[in-house]
Design a protein around this motif. Sequence first.
Motif, PDB file in Angstrom:
ATOM      1  N   THR A 381      18.968 -50.153 -56.540  1.00 44.25           N
ATOM      2  CA  THR A 381      18.601 -50.261 -55.129  1.00 44.25           C
ATOM      3  C   THR A 381      18.864 -48.928 -54.432  1.00 44.25           C
ATOM      4  OG1 THR A 381      20.809 -51.109 -54.571  1.00 44.25           O
ATOM      5  CG2 THR A 381      19.078 -52.718 -55.013  1.00 44.25           C
ATOM      6  N   ARG A 382      17.993 -48.626 -53.494  1.00 43.80           N
ATOM      7  CA  ARG A 382      18.169 -47.405 -52.694  1.00 43.80           C
ATOM      8  C   ARG A 382      17.877 -47.710 -51.237  1.00 43.80           C
ATOM      9  NH1 ARG A 382      14.344 -42.537 -54.076  1.00 43.80           N
ATOM     10  NH2 ARG A 382      15.666 -42.398 -55.939  1.00 43.80           N
ATOM     11  N   PHE A 383      18.709 -47.174 -50.364  1.00 43.58           N
ATOM     12  CA  PHE A 383      18.525 -47.308 -48.921  1.00 43.58           C
ATOM     13  C   PHE A 383      18.511 -45.919 -48.307  1.00 43.58           C
ATOM     14  CE2 PHE A 383      20.484 -47.755 -44.648  1.00 43.58           C
ATOM     15  CZ  PHE A 383      19.467 -48.477 -44.056  1.00 43.58           C
ATOM     16  N   ASN A 384      17.493 -45.658 -47.479  1.00 43.55           N
ATOM     17  CA  ASN A 384      17.372 -44.354 -46.825  1.00 43.55           C
ATOM     18  C   ASN A 384      17.264 -44.521 -45.320  1.00 43.55           C
ATOM     19  OD1 ASN A 384      15.534 -44.270 -49.487  1.00 43.55           O
ATOM     20  ND2 ASN A 384      16.460 -42.260 -49.243  1.00 43.55           N
ATOM     21  N   LEU A 385      17.879 -43.611 -44.596  1.00 44.97           N
ATOM     22  CA  LEU A 385      17.655 -43.426 -43.167  1.00 44.97           C
ATOM     23  C   LEU A 385      17.227 -41.986 -42.961  1.00 44.97           C
ATOM     24  CD1 LEU A 385      20.717 -45.259 -41.553  1.00 44.97           C
ATOM     25  CD2 LEU A 385      18.330 -46.028 -41.532  1.00 44.97           C
ATOM     26  N   ALA A 386      16.232 -41.770 -42.101  1.00 43.37           N
ATOM     27  CA  ALA A 386      15.725 -40.409 -41.934  1.00 43.37           C
ATOM     28  C   ALA A 386      15.329 -40.152 -40.497  1.00 43.37           C
ATOM     29  CB  ALA A 386      14.527 -40.175 -42.858  1.00 43.37           C
ATOM     30  N   ALA A 387      15.367 -38.884 -40.122  1.00 43.33           N
ATOM     31  CA  ALA A 387      14.861 -38.421 -38.833  1.00 43.33           C
ATOM     32  C   ALA A 387      14.196 -37.077 -39.059  1.00 43.33           C
ATOM     33  CB  ALA A 387      15.992 -38.293 -37.811  1.00 43.33           C
ATOM     34  N   GLY A 388      13.127 -36.817 -38.324  1.00 40.01           N
ATOM     35  CA  GLY A 388      12.412 -35.567 -38.539  1.00 40.01           C
ATOM     36  C   GLY A 388      11.817 -34.994 -37.269  1.00 40.01           C
ATOM     37  N   TRP A 389      11.492 -33.708 -37.351  1.00 37.71           N
ATOM     38  CA  TRP A 389      10.946 -32.961 -36.210  1.00 37.71           C
ATOM     39  C   TRP A 389       9.867 -32.022 -36.713  1.00 37.71           C
ATOM     40  CZ3 TRP A 389      13.711 -28.126 -33.904  1.00 37.71           C
ATOM     41  CH2 TRP A 389      12.955 -27.605 -32.841  1.00 37.71           C
ATOM     42  N   PHE A 390       8.654 -32.159 -36.166  1.00 41.37           N
ATOM     43  CA  PHE A 390       7.587 -31.194 -36.409  1.00 41.37           C
ATOM     44  C   PHE A 390       7.672 -30.128 -35.323  1.00 41.37           C
ATOM     45  CE2 PHE A 390       6.020 -34.814 -38.749  1.00 41.37           C
ATOM     46  CZ  PHE A 390       5.396 -34.238 -39.853  1.00 41.37           C
ATOM     47  N   MET A 391       8.191 -28.972 -35.687  1.00 42.95           N
ATOM     48  CA  MET A 391       8.262 -27.866 -34.735  1.00 42.95           C
ATOM     49  C   MET A 391       6.865 -27.423 -34.335  1.00 42.95           C
ATOM     50  SD  MET A 391      11.191 -25.660 -36.640  1.00 42.95           S
ATOM     51  CE  MET A 391      10.833 -24.252 -35.617  1.00 42.95           C
ATOM     52  N   THR A 392       5.988 -27.317 -35.322  1.00 48.52           N
ATOM     53  CA  THR A 392       4.555 -27.163 -35.140  1.00 48.52           C
ATOM     54  C   THR A 392       3.922 -28.116 -36.144  1.00 48.52           C
ATOM     55  OG1 THR A 392       4.091 -25.486 -36.842  1.00 48.52           O
ATOM     56  CG2 THR A 392       4.986 -24.695 -34.742  1.00 48.52           C
ATOM     57  N   LYS A 393       2.616 -28.169 -36.187  1.00 52.25           N
ATOM     58  CA  LYS A 393       2.001 -29.087 -37.142  1.00 52.25           C
ATOM     59  C   LYS A 393       2.186 -28.619 -38.576  1.00 52.25           C
ATOM     60  CE  LYS A 393      -2.618 -27.046 -36.995  1.00 52.25           C
ATOM     61  NZ  LYS A 393      -4.054 -27.280 -36.726  1.00 52.25           N
ATOM     62  N   ASN A 394       2.607 -27.351 -38.782  1.00 52.69           N
ATOM     63  CA  ASN A 394       2.817 -26.808 -40.123  1.00 52.69           C
ATOM     64  C   ASN A 394       4.280 -26.695 -40.524  1.00 52.69           C
ATOM     65  OD1 ASN A 394       0.331 -25.057 -38.813  1.00 52.69           O
ATOM     66  ND2 ASN A 394      -0.089 -25.763 -40.890  1.00 52.69           N
ATOM     67  N   ILE A 395       5.198 -26.906 -39.600  1.00 52.83           N
ATOM     68  CA  ILE A 395       6.622 -26.695 -39.858  1.00 52.83           C
ATOM     69  C   ILE A 395       7.390 -27.948 -39.475  1.00 52.83           C
ATOM     70  CG2 ILE A 395       8.617 -25.225 -39.442  1.00 52.83           C
ATOM     71  CD1 ILE A 395       6.669 -23.135 -38.275  1.00 52.83           C
ATOM     72  N   MET A 396       8.192 -28.448 -40.412  1.00 47.50           N
ATOM     73  CA  MET A 396       8.974 -29.639 -40.109  1.00 47.50           C
ATOM     74  C   MET A 396      10.372 -29.523 -40.706  1.00 47.50           C
ATOM     75  SD  MET A 396       7.649 -32.622 -42.800  1.00 47.50           S
ATOM     76  CE  MET A 396       8.608 -33.885 -41.977  1.00 47.50           C
TER      77      MET A 396
END
Length: 431
Positions: A381-396
């Motif tokens: 079993t695997r559990f993930n929590l994530a958060a992300g930010w696209f600084m531009t449409k090409n950079i995250m």
Amino acid sequence: MKRTLNFFSIILIMLFGFQTIAQEKESRDFDNFRYRDQRGIEQFEAKKDTVTNFDGLKVRIGGAFAIQFQALDHESTGTPMDKDGNPISLIEIGDNFNLPTANLDFDVQLYDGVSMHLRTYLSSRHHPEPYVKGGYIQIDKLDFVKEGFLEDLMQNLRVKIGHMENNYGDAHFRRTDNALAIYNSFVGNLIMDAFTTEVGAEVYYFKKGFIGMLGVTNGKLNQSVDNPGKTDPSIVAKLGYDDYINDDLRLRITGSVYHTNKSANAYLYSADRAGSRYYLVMEEEGATTKGNFTSGRFNPGLRNELTAFMINPFVKYQGLEFFGTYERAKGKADTELDTRTFNQYAAEIIYRFGNNENLYVGGRYNLVEGELVGGTDVDITRFNLAAGWFMTKNIMAKLEYVNQKYDGFLASDIRNGGKFDGVMLEAVISF
């Protein structure tokens, strides 16, 4: 607390270091092409579009870059022994950067409705040196035969031919492909990572949201002419529906099958030579990132006979999206008399918000269960929590917490009572 402060410092170093990368221009977009930036996240198969912008041969050079900071811990109650009867322990791992990965892409509009794609891994976990992943030719029109040739038919048809990533399931559209990590809201792929590149052809039919695909491959990852009787062709097929119910609601659901009756080595769950994102977790002393490149994944070992089904629902309402996976793989190795079965379940929920949905938070649960050689029933079993930010449409940038547990493995297996957890930070450029 000290580890948390280190994470924030690393985030700032990564993101400000990428500020000099410019967004790609809209003029670099091709016909019938999956975007290599934020716009491609919710694309699956490239859109079938009869409108053309072709004005002569055009070459698009693109690529991707990814780097992670890993802070994972692992543990085990297994007591495996080496050939001399000495106990084997888990390798010691610490907090640090992983080897950066990089891709190089060539996309070429060869003719109106005809394009080519080629991807090279410049650096990967398994191969620090460059090597070609694969490529294909995509045909959406037959004007090269004669202008308007079978035009009505080709409005709905597409043909892909090459040594290419085969279109089994929808999970492979949302996975990390070496450095191309911009489509993946998390850092790791699924535990049982269905992905393979084989020589073959796929024929698609698109109409009013309906999607159909039938393909055949030679069943080989590594191409050669020897041992001609060892491997039969493999069949790949997909059927589904994908459309907007209204302006706010999109629904997609597909079912896929991959079948090989006889193979010297079926690679569906071991073909990704780029390697996993969780470096050296649950590996024994003496392991190397290159030699033990599948850390954290699971291969059911159905090497010589395999039938796999995958069902994937995708629902998006405004900024909230759900993507699910149900997979059932059945088969055996040459040394086995009876077939074995493994099931995989995965569900992820993502909420995208902010300017052009440039921010997101999400969670994913992944379960694999089945029978090992010898009859032992296991589950992971695997559990993930994530958060992300696209600084531009090409950079995250993305931050992930992962917790994976192993249950049912024998005491002589290093995975007995196994567990790894911690935080991953990844920065990605794709263009």
